[in-house]
Design a protein around this motif. Structure first.
Motif, mmCIF file in Angstrom:
data_model
loop_
_atom_site.group_PDB
_atom_site.id
_atom_site.type_symbol
_atom_site.label_atom_id
_atom_site.label_comp_id
_atom_site.label_asym_id
_atom_site.label_seq_id
_atom_site.Cartn_x
_atom_site.Cartn_y
_atom_site.Cartn_z
ATOM 1 N N TRP A 131 0.312 -3.686 20.142
ATOM 2 C CA TRP A 131 0.476 -4.346 18.875
ATOM 3 C C TRP A 131 -0.212 -3.591 17.597
ATOM 4 C CZ3 TRP A 131 -2.978 -5.776 22.568
ATOM 5 C CH2 TRP A 131 -4.573 -5.739 22.228
ATOM 6 N N GLU A 132 0.105 -4.093 16.442
ATOM 7 C CA GLU A 132 -0.347 -3.748 15.194
ATOM 8 C C GLU A 132 -0.274 -4.840 13.993
ATOM 9 O OE1 GLU A 132 2.199 -0.460 13.101
ATOM 10 O OE2 GLU A 132 3.121 -0.888 15.177
ATOM 11 N N TYR A 133 -1.027 -4.411 12.852
ATOM 12 C CA TYR A 133 -0.979 -5.457 11.915
ATOM 13 C C TYR A 133 -1.378 -4.549 10.603
ATOM 14 C CZ TYR A 133 -5.791 -6.290 12.962
ATOM 15 O OH TYR A 133 -6.966 -6.102 13.259
ATOM 16 N N GLY A 134 -1.013 -4.917 9.361
ATOM 17 C CA GLY A 134 -1.503 -4.395 8.215
ATOM 18 C C GLY A 134 -1.025 -5.024 7.052
ATOM 19 N N GLY A 135 -1.308 -4.210 5.879
ATOM 20 C CA GLY A 135 -1.049 -4.821 4.685
ATOM 21 C C GLY A 135 -0.227 -3.645 3.758
ATOM 22 N N PHE A 136 0.227 -3.896 2.614
ATOM 23 C CA PHE A 136 0.578 -2.868 1.832
ATOM 24 C C PHE A 136 0.600 -3.288 0.326
ATOM 25 C CE2 PHE A 136 4.369 -4.962 2.846
ATOM 26 C CZ PHE A 136 5.012 -5.151 1.569
ATOM 27 N N VAL A 137 0.682 -2.486 -0.695
ATOM 28 C CA VAL A 137 0.733 -3.077 -2.122
ATOM 29 C C VAL A 137 1.731 -1.797 -2.772
ATOM 30 C CG1 VAL A 137 -1.375 -1.353 -2.629
ATOM 31 C CG2 VAL A 137 -0.464 -3.153 -4.273
ATOM 32 N N ALA A 138 2.631 -2.307 -3.554
ATOM 33 C CA ALA A 138 3.583 -1.444 -4.032
ATOM 34 C C ALA A 138 3.470 -1.724 -5.655
ATOM 35 C CB ALA A 138 4.955 -1.602 -3.650
ATOM 36 N N TRP A 139 3.456 -0.920 -6.571
ATOM 37 C CA TRP A 139 3.528 -1.157 -8.024
ATOM 38 C C TRP A 139 4.113 0.030 -8.799
ATOM 39 C CZ3 TRP A 139 0.148 2.078 -11.495
ATOM 40 C CH2 TRP A 139 0.100 1.607 -12.800
ATOM 41 N N ALA A 140 4.980 -0.630 -9.589
ATOM 42 C CA ALA A 140 5.996 0.417 -10.473
ATOM 43 C C ALA A 140 5.912 -0.341 -11.749
ATOM 44 C CB ALA A 140 7.366 0.071 -9.975
ATOM 45 N N SER B 86 5.640 5.122 -9.720
ATOM 46 C CA SER B 86 5.645 4.101 -8.685
ATOM 47 C C SER B 86 4.528 4.407 -7.803
ATOM 48 C CB SER B 86 6.830 4.198 -7.837
ATOM 49 O OG SER B 86 7.019 5.301 -7.139
ATOM 50 N N PHE B 87 3.690 3.531 -7.355
ATOM 51 C CA PHE B 87 2.651 3.563 -6.333
ATOM 52 C C PHE B 87 2.736 2.730 -5.192
ATOM 53 C CE2 PHE B 87 -1.330 2.093 -4.916
ATOM 54 C CZ PHE B 87 -2.287 3.089 -4.567
ATOM 55 N N PHE B 88 2.442 3.519 -3.991
ATOM 56 C CA PHE B 88 2.522 2.687 -2.476
ATOM 57 C C PHE B 88 1.277 2.821 -1.652
ATOM 58 C CE2 PHE B 88 3.482 1.964 1.857
ATOM 59 C CZ PHE B 88 4.228 0.534 1.810
ATOM 60 N N ALA B 89 0.627 1.998 -1.147
ATOM 61 C CA ALA B 89 -0.493 2.124 -0.089
ATOM 62 C C ALA B 89 -0.224 1.248 1.017
ATOM 63 C CB ALA B 89 -1.707 2.184 -0.834
ATOM 64 N N GLY B 90 -0.306 1.687 2.184
ATOM 65 C CA GLY B 90 -0.255 0.680 3.373
ATOM 66 C C GLY B 90 -1.304 1.300 4.349
ATOM 67 N N PHE B 91 -2.054 0.217 4.994
ATOM 68 C CA PHE B 91 -2.948 0.548 5.944
ATOM 69 C C PHE B 91 -3.102 -0.457 7.018
ATOM 70 C CE2 PHE B 91 -4.463 2.937 2.335
ATOM 71 C CZ PHE B 91 -4.896 4.142 2.828
ATOM 72 N N GLY B 92 -3.245 -0.209 8.098
ATOM 73 C CA GLY B 92 -3.441 -1.206 9.308
ATOM 74 C C GLY B 92 -4.078 -0.574 10.604
ATOM 75 N N PRO B 93 -4.525 -1.337 11.486
ATOM 76 C CA PRO B 93 -4.803 -0.819 12.771
ATOM 77 C C PRO B 93 -3.954 -1.117 13.892
ATOM 78 C CG PRO B 93 -5.818 -3.141 12.600
ATOM 79 C CD PRO B 93 -4.927 -2.564 11.265
ATOM 80 N N SER B 94 -3.736 -0.320 14.722
ATOM 81 C CA SER B 94 -2.533 -0.406 16.203
ATOM 82 C C SER B 94 -3.630 -0.182 17.215
ATOM 83 C CB SER B 94 -1.614 0.719 15.677
ATOM 84 O OG SER B 94 -2.037 2.059 15.815
ATOM 85 N N TYR B 95 -2.770 -0.739 18.219
ATOM 86 C CA TYR B 95 -3.189 -0.764 19.664
ATOM 87 C C TYR B 95 -2.388 -0.447 20.500
ATOM 88 C CZ TYR B 95 -7.073 -3.169 17.352
ATOM 89 O OH TYR B 95 -8.194 -3.274 16.304
#
Length: 441
Positions: free
Chosen positions: A377-386, A394-403
């Protein structure tokens, strides 16, 4: 030296654009070939991270890479409204890389050393006929083929990959069709132009042929059939559908689904992915209410592999990149193992037309290896800005843990009593800043 190599193409093509602009003022007329030319520059800064310990048995640790790319794209006008030429130069400079950088496919791997690179990414001739109601386009040369039949390129790295060959696009009313014949591939993290090869014996594959047909009876509905073959090696077919149903003003129901089928041909070795054939199916239902959108999806894979854990292999051989429009291609894990089912959820909220925040999660279950049940499984979040005030930024960032599970020689690592498996874990993510602007209009 990297800085010089990075700047040279920009200086050269900027001079070309200035020459073209001057030429448009000359007395002679090129019938739109120069007068309607476009030239754009995309500056792309990408940083990527993966701390998964899944492959620690092979000595692979944290993977970190940071690169600056410059994508220079020239598009000619149409001479006599019929013929034209497009070209792209890709330049990538190394900003940082650790020992295991290669897993991020961001910088060139020169015998374990990270390097930047320069290359002609695209250069192709083009022909066209018709208008919006009925048209045909023909291309020959090196070109990006994004989600084109069973082939694709990625846009998430500092430079995209490209294909060499001939391709066609056509349409009549609400039906469109595309086809391509390709013979070589240039990957997103290197300048080399490579032929295709089989996965085990490294036997050369002469070509890949692919195509798709789409029917769009309304703006909110599309059904696509696709197929492709790497010569005598692997055959793929698929059916994709998407549909949105307005409920009230600003409120809609969303649906997406796909089915993919792989079959090994006479040269298929059953060495990776599956022995004879594989299937993958997914369905997704979502809901959109003004600036909020959410959805839940499900997928299942069948991919029997003698002596191992099978997977739905979606590329078409070595030095290829396949199209796979399923959420089972996760941000950290791939949920395409034999017998595996996946549950997927996403949600996003547009705080403004410029800023979007989102969350996602995947859970895979049902896969078994030597009678041991595997889950990941995994989960995470992101932000997008234009920002609207700076067109093209434009700017994009996404992070999250995975197992997932640890691997030994490419197979799941089981506990000594063979009743469980060794869990892998890590954090993955990336940050991309992009700025695109035109120099010639």
């Amino acid at each position: 030296m990297d800085a010089i190599k990075f700047a040279l193409p920009l200086v050269f093509i900027s001079g070309l654009s200035a020459t073209s602009a001057f030429a448009s003022d000359e007395p002679f007329n090129t019938q739109g070939f120069i007068e309607n030319s476009q030239f754009s520059v995309t500056l792309k800064n990408v940083w990527m991270l993966n701390t998964s310990n899944q492959n620690e048995a092979a000595g692979i640790g944290d993977q970190k890479a940071w690169a600056q790319g410059a994508l220079l794209d020239y598009q000619s006008g149409w001479f006599g409204d019929v013929i034209g030429v497009d070209a792209s130069w890709y330049s990538v400079a190394k900003l940082y890389a650790n020992d295991d950088f290669a897993g991020r496919d961001l910088l060139r791997d020169n015998n374990g050393h990270a390097e930047g690179f320069n290359k002609i990414g695209q250069i192709y001739g083009k022909l066209k006929w018709g208008d919006d109601a009925a048209y045909a386009r023909l291309y020959a040369g090196w070109k990006q083929l994004y989600k084109f039949g069973v082939l694709s390129v990625t846009h998430s790295r500092a430079a995209p990959s490209t294909w060499q060959g001939v391709s066609m696009e056509s349409g009549l009313g609400n039906i469109s069709a595309r086809a391509a014949w390709v013979t070589r591939f240039s990957e997103r993290d290197e300048p080399e132009k490579r032929h295709f090869y089989t996965l085990k014996s490294n036997k050369r594959i002469d070509h890949i042929v692919t195509g798709d047909v789409s029917w769009r009876p309304a703006n909110n509905m599309q059904i696509t059939w696709l197929a492709g073959e790497s010569d005598n090696y692997l055959l793929r077919q698929g059916l994709e559908a998407q549909f949105s149903h307005p409920v009230t003003e600003g409120e809609s129901l969303l649906f997406r689904s796909a089915w993919y089928y792989n079959r090994g041909l006479s040269e298929w070795e059953g060495a990776r992915g599956f022995t004879h054939s594989a299937q993958h199916i997914f369905a997704l239902a979502g809901y959109q209410y003004h600036d909020i959108e959410s959805g839940i999806g499900w997928s299942k894979t069948k991919a029997k592999l003698d002596g191992g854990l099978g997977q739905f292999y979606w590329h078409m051989g070595k030095n290829t990149r396949g199209a796979f429009n399923s959420p089972a291609d996760g941000e950290g894990n791939d949920y395409v193992n034999d017998g595996e089912q996946m549950l997927y959820w996403y949600g996003k909220y547009s705080l403004s037309p410029e800023l979007t925040l989102g969350l996602f999660s995947h859970y895979g279950f049902g896969a078994r290896y030597q009678d041991v049940s595997l889950t990941q499984w995994e989960y995470g979040g992101f932000v997008a800005w234009a920002p609207k005030d700076v067109a093209g930024l434009s700017f994009f960032a996404g992070f999250g843990p995975s197992y997932s599970w640890k691997l030994v020689n490419g197979k799941p690592s089981l506990t000594e009593d063979k009743r469980g498996f060794h869990r892998s874990k890590g954090v993955g993510g990336g940050v991309t800043m992009e700025y695109k602007f035109g120099l010639l209009k």
